[in-house]
Design a protein around this motif. Sequence first.
Motif, PDB file in Angstrom:
ATOM      1  N   MET A 174       0.839  -1.197   0.000  1.00  0.00           N
ATOM      2  CA  MET A 174       0.000   0.000   0.000  1.00  0.00           C
ATOM      3  C   MET A 174       0.880   1.256   0.000  1.00  0.00           C
ATOM      4  SD  MET A 174      -3.132   1.266   0.135  1.00  0.00           S
ATOM      5  CE  MET A 174      -4.133  -0.126   0.648  1.00  0.00           C
ATOM      6  N   ARG A 175       0.713   2.092  -1.003  1.00  0.00           N
ATOM      7  CA  ARG A 175       1.440   3.362  -1.045  1.00  0.00           C
ATOM      8  C   ARG A 175       0.721   4.379  -0.173  1.00  0.00           C
ATOM      9  NH1 ARG A 175       4.116   4.187  -6.684  1.00  0.00           N
ATOM     10  NH2 ARG A 175       4.006   2.126  -7.618  1.00  0.00           N
ATOM     11  N   GLU A 176       1.477   5.207   0.515  1.00  0.00           N
ATOM     12  CA  GLU A 176       0.898   6.229   1.385  1.00  0.00           C
ATOM     13  C   GLU A 176       1.604   7.560   1.127  1.00  0.00           C
ATOM     14  OE1 GLU A 176      -1.580   5.716   3.526  1.00  0.00           O
ATOM     15  OE2 GLU A 176      -1.632   3.519   3.777  1.00  0.00           O
ATOM     16  N   GLN A 177       0.840   8.635   1.101  1.00  0.00           N
ATOM     17  CA  GLN A 177       1.388   9.983   1.044  1.00  0.00           C
ATOM     18  C   GLN A 177       0.495  10.871   1.911  1.00  0.00           C
ATOM     19  OE1 GLN A 177       3.195  12.745   1.286  1.00  0.00           O
ATOM     20  NE2 GLN A 177       4.253  12.121  -0.594  1.00  0.00           N
ATOM     21  N   GLY A 178       1.010  11.226   3.071  1.00  0.00           N
ATOM     22  CA  GLY A 178       0.189  11.960   4.035  1.00  0.00           C
ATOM     23  C   GLY A 178       0.377  13.453   4.023  1.00  0.00           C
ATOM     24  N   ARG A 179       1.192  13.961   3.080  1.00  0.00           N
ATOM     25  CA  ARG A 179       1.460  15.393   3.045  1.00  0.00           C
ATOM     26  C   ARG A 179       1.083  15.958   1.671  1.00  0.00           C
ATOM     27  NH1 ARG A 179       4.279  16.439   7.605  1.00  0.00           N
ATOM     28  NH2 ARG A 179       5.173  18.432   6.973  1.00  0.00           N
ATOM     29  N   LEU A 180       0.970  17.276   1.619  1.00  0.00           N
ATOM     30  CA  LEU A 180       0.613  17.991   0.404  1.00  0.00           C
ATOM     31  C   LEU A 180       1.790  18.831  -0.071  1.00  0.00           C
ATOM     32  CD1 LEU A 180      -2.892  19.355   1.507  1.00  0.00           C
ATOM     33  CD2 LEU A 180      -2.443  17.272   0.196  1.00  0.00           C
ATOM     34  N   PHE A 181       1.865  19.020  -1.387  1.00  0.00           N
ATOM     35  CA  PHE A 181       2.923  19.846  -1.960  1.00  0.00           C
ATOM     36  C   PHE A 181       2.370  21.254  -2.181  1.00  0.00           C
ATOM     37  CE2 PHE A 181       5.763  21.250  -5.458  1.00  0.00           C
ATOM     38  CZ  PHE A 181       6.983  21.028  -4.839  1.00  0.00           C
ATOM     39  N   VAL A 182       2.670  22.152  -1.260  1.00  0.00           N
ATOM     40  CA  VAL A 182       2.134  23.515  -1.282  1.00  0.00           C
ATOM     41  C   VAL A 182       3.295  24.503  -1.313  1.00  0.00           C
ATOM     42  CG1 VAL A 182       0.765  25.244  -0.050  1.00  0.00           C
ATOM     43  CG2 VAL A 182       0.054  22.840  -0.040  1.00  0.00           C
ATOM     44  N   GLY A 183       3.322  25.299  -2.359  1.00  0.00           N
ATOM     45  CA  GLY A 183       4.351  26.330  -2.455  1.00  0.00           C
ATOM     46  C   GLY A 183       5.765  25.789  -2.510  1.00  0.00           C
ATOM     47  N   GLY A 184       5.917  24.576  -3.040  1.00  0.00           N
ATOM     48  CA  GLY A 184       7.244  23.990  -3.166  1.00  0.00           C
ATOM     49  C   GLY A 184       7.715  23.219  -1.961  1.00  0.00           C
ATOM     50  N   GLU A 185       6.823  23.035  -0.964  1.00  0.00           N
ATOM     51  CA  GLU A 185       7.184  22.297   0.250  1.00  0.00           C
ATOM     52  C   GLU A 185       6.136  21.233   0.550  1.00  0.00           C
ATOM     53  OE1 GLU A 185       9.475  25.721   2.849  1.00  0.00           O
ATOM     54  OE2 GLU A 185       7.339  25.406   3.172  1.00  0.00           O
ATOM     55  N   TRP A 186       6.564  20.163   1.207  1.00  0.00           N
ATOM     56  CA  TRP A 186       5.645  19.126   1.661  1.00  0.00           C
ATOM     57  C   TRP A 186       5.144  19.506   3.047  1.00  0.00           C
ATOM     58  CZ3 TRP A 186       4.000  15.751  -1.821  1.00  0.00           C
ATOM     59  CH2 TRP A 186       4.785  15.521  -2.946  1.00  0.00           C
ATOM     60  N   VAL A 187       3.831  19.733   3.152  1.00  0.00           N
ATOM     61  CA  VAL A 187       3.244  20.249   4.392  1.00  0.00           C
ATOM     62  C   VAL A 187       2.088  19.367   4.833  1.00  0.00           C
ATOM     63  CG1 VAL A 187       3.894  22.611   3.766  1.00  0.00           C
ATOM     64  CG2 VAL A 187       1.606  21.760   3.191  1.00  0.00           C
ATOM     65  N   ALA A 188       1.708  19.502   6.098  1.00  0.00           N
ATOM     66  CA  ALA A 188       0.569  18.754   6.635  1.00  0.00           C
ATOM     67  C   ALA A 188      -0.725  19.292   6.042  1.00  0.00           C
ATOM     68  CB  ALA A 188       0.542  18.854   8.148  1.00  0.00           C
ATOM     69  N   PRO A 189      -1.673  18.410   5.697  1.00  0.00           N
ATOM     70  CA  PRO A 189      -2.966  18.864   5.160  1.00  0.00           C
ATOM     71  C   PRO A 189      -3.818  19.495   6.249  1.00  0.00           C
ATOM     72  CG  PRO A 189      -2.988  16.492   5.462  1.00  0.00           C
ATOM     73  CD  PRO A 189      -1.595  16.936   5.778  1.00  0.00           C
ATOM     74  N   SER A 190      -4.846  20.201   5.839  1.00  0.00           N
ATOM     75  CA  SER A 190      -5.721  20.879   6.803  1.00  0.00           C
ATOM     76  C   SER A 190      -6.759  19.938   7.402  1.00  0.00           C
ATOM     77  CB  SER A 190      -6.433  22.058   6.125  1.00  0.00           C
ATOM     78  OG  SER A 190      -7.245  21.602   5.054  1.00  0.00           O
ATOM     79  N   THR A 191      -6.973  18.758   6.778  1.00  0.00           N
ATOM     80  CA  THR A 191      -7.931  17.782   7.294  1.00  0.00           C
ATOM     81  C   THR A 191      -7.282  16.400   7.281  1.00  0.00           C
ATOM     82  OG1 THR A 191      -8.932  17.083   5.191  1.00  0.00           O
ATOM     83  CG2 THR A 191      -9.754  19.129   6.156  1.00  0.00           C
ATOM     84  N   ASP A 192      -7.993  15.427   7.848  1.00  0.00           N
ATOM     85  CA  ASP A 192      -7.485  14.050   7.846  1.00  0.00           C
ATOM     86  C   ASP A 192      -8.142  13.199   6.760  1.00  0.00           C
ATOM     87  OD1 ASP A 192     -10.010  13.861   8.880  1.00  0.00           O
ATOM     88  OD2 ASP A 192      -9.426  12.888  10.765  1.00  0.00           O
ATOM     89  N   ARG A 193      -8.859  13.821   5.823  1.00  0.00           N
ATOM     90  CA  ARG A 193      -9.474  13.076   4.731  1.00  0.00           C
ATOM     91  C   ARG A 193      -8.408  12.546   3.783  1.00  0.00           C
ATOM     92  NH1 ARG A 193     -12.173  15.262   1.144  1.00  0.00           N
ATOM     93  NH2 ARG A 193     -11.442  17.406   1.365  1.00  0.00           N
ATOM     94  N   VAL A 194      -8.708  11.433   3.111  1.00  0.00           N
ATOM     95  CA  VAL A 194      -7.753  10.833   2.182  1.00  0.00           C
ATOM     96  C   VAL A 194      -8.426  10.536   0.847  1.00  0.00           C
ATOM     97  CG1 VAL A 194      -6.366   9.799   4.014  1.00  0.00           C
ATOM     98  CG2 VAL A 194      -8.193   8.453   2.940  1.00  0.00           C
ATOM     99  N   ILE A 195      -7.612  10.430  -0.197  1.00  0.00           N
ATOM    100  CA  ILE A 195      -8.030   9.951  -1.511  1.00  0.00           C
ATOM    101  C   ILE A 195      -7.558   8.514  -1.641  1.00  0.00           C
ATOM    102  CG2 ILE A 195      -7.743  10.197  -4.006  1.00  0.00           C
ATOM    103  CD1 ILE A 195      -7.183  13.192  -3.510  1.00  0.00           C
ATOM    104  N   GLU A 196      -8.480   7.599  -1.902  1.00  0.00           N
ATOM    105  CA  GLU A 196      -8.112   6.210  -2.130  1.00  0.00           C
ATOM    106  C   GLU A 196      -7.957   5.983  -3.630  1.00  0.00           C
ATOM    107  OE1 GLU A 196     -11.063   3.766  -0.205  1.00  0.00           O
ATOM    108  OE2 GLU A 196      -9.877   3.715   1.648  1.00  0.00           O
TER     109      GLU A 196
END
Length: 483
Positions: free
Chosen positions: A1-23
């Motif tokens: 299972m591949r996992e990616q828990g962060r978002l690429f915002v402004g050139g950096e990997w940051v924590a998302p604002s919610t705990d929702r996921v895309i399957e």
Amino acid sequence: MREQGRLFVGGEWVAPSTDRVIEVVSPHSEQVFARVAAPDVEDVDRAVAAARQAFDKGSWPRLDPSERVASVRRLAGLYAPRREELARVVTAETGTPITFSRSVHAELPLAVMRAFADIAEGYPWEENRPGFYGRDIILQKMPVGVIAAIVPWNMPVLLAVMKLVPALLAGCSVVLKPSSETPLDAYLLAEVLEEAGLPPGLVSVLPGDRDLGRYLVSHPEVDKVSFTGSTEAGWQVATACGTELKRVSLDLGGKSAAVVLEDADPAAVAAGVKVAGLMNGGQACAAQTRVLLPRSRYGEFADALASMVESLVVGDPADPATEVGPLVTERQRDRVLDHIERGLKEGARLVVGGTGLPDGVDRGWYVRPTLFRDVDSDMRIAQEEIFGPVLTLIPYRDEEEAIRIADDTQYGLSGSVWTPDVQRGLSVARRVRSGTFGVNQAYSMDPAAPFGGMKDSGMGRELGPEGIEEYLDVKSISVAPPD
């Protein structure tokens, strides 16, 4: 299972604002094989704010264009060794056969990066023009600003690069919204962008659904929207942008025709339509799924095309022998099957394919490659974009009727003509109302040539110098001599 828990915002990997996921679900196995963080509107706000800061106060728009060209060449160099990895990711996400993923999904984006860098290197970023009153006019090409780039799932990396790279070369900042069906390849591209060392805030990558796209399109700090998707969604994007007088370019649907002239070779036509009509399993806006055949040789051409469709290898997209894989989602599979059933009800003659799983397949979102003959141009299967491995054969009497039928749709994106007489083929090509056209080939998407459509297939152009100009404004400066 591949996992990616962060978002690429402004050139950096940051924590998302919610705990929702895309399957992410495999179209072949119907099993979830990856989960990534799902961005929300707060994340869009962060991305747009970063892009706004990068454009308004950062160095990127003010660099000499040669420095931006150097950055894109560096990006291409970092992308190149990851093509095989990317091809495998796209095949897992979309069900595209691995051979097509390697040759198109992975290889073409590299060609586009390199071609745009070459074009930008010789582009006239500032021009002098003699004025009507004898005074010199300076034309300054200026970046538009913050770009919202929205791409679909069918050609995810290529379409992202076709928007992202010219926007960056023009001096813009970009918020890229890939489809929620294809987040993994988008994040692989984000990793390459991070490694390229672009300025802070310049690029964000936020895979998401239509609601997220609507929010991004309507964001007041976005200066331009570049959208690729369905015509129906394009209407909504255009309406939203028009309300705010926001710049917009649209690459929308198609129902393109392959015009076969009576002097063509049936075997060559069948081999050509295999690419032109069934590329990516028919999941391409430029696919030429209407095949126009002369009545004088209709049976010969129809038989050759039927043999081609019947011989297609359907199966596991990871197998290099596979020519047609599953469709990208269950929803898309069901939509294509509905069109096939509608064609039967309309009275078209089913020659190959139909509903039901292909032989040797017991699961997955597969559709049997299908060919209808004796189709009338006013049937819905000849008018509506099916976006699957379905061809319709339409007879015509003479060249005039062929051109009329080719133009007899709301779309005008692509097309082709097949004949050993190249000059006659060019004559037909020049008369059909479409943004792109091929003679004895599927339209070849050359990075140096503009790509786009007429009528309901969209507005604006991508690729070529025109692709960069979509992200530029022009300022004219009048110069008078001193007293």
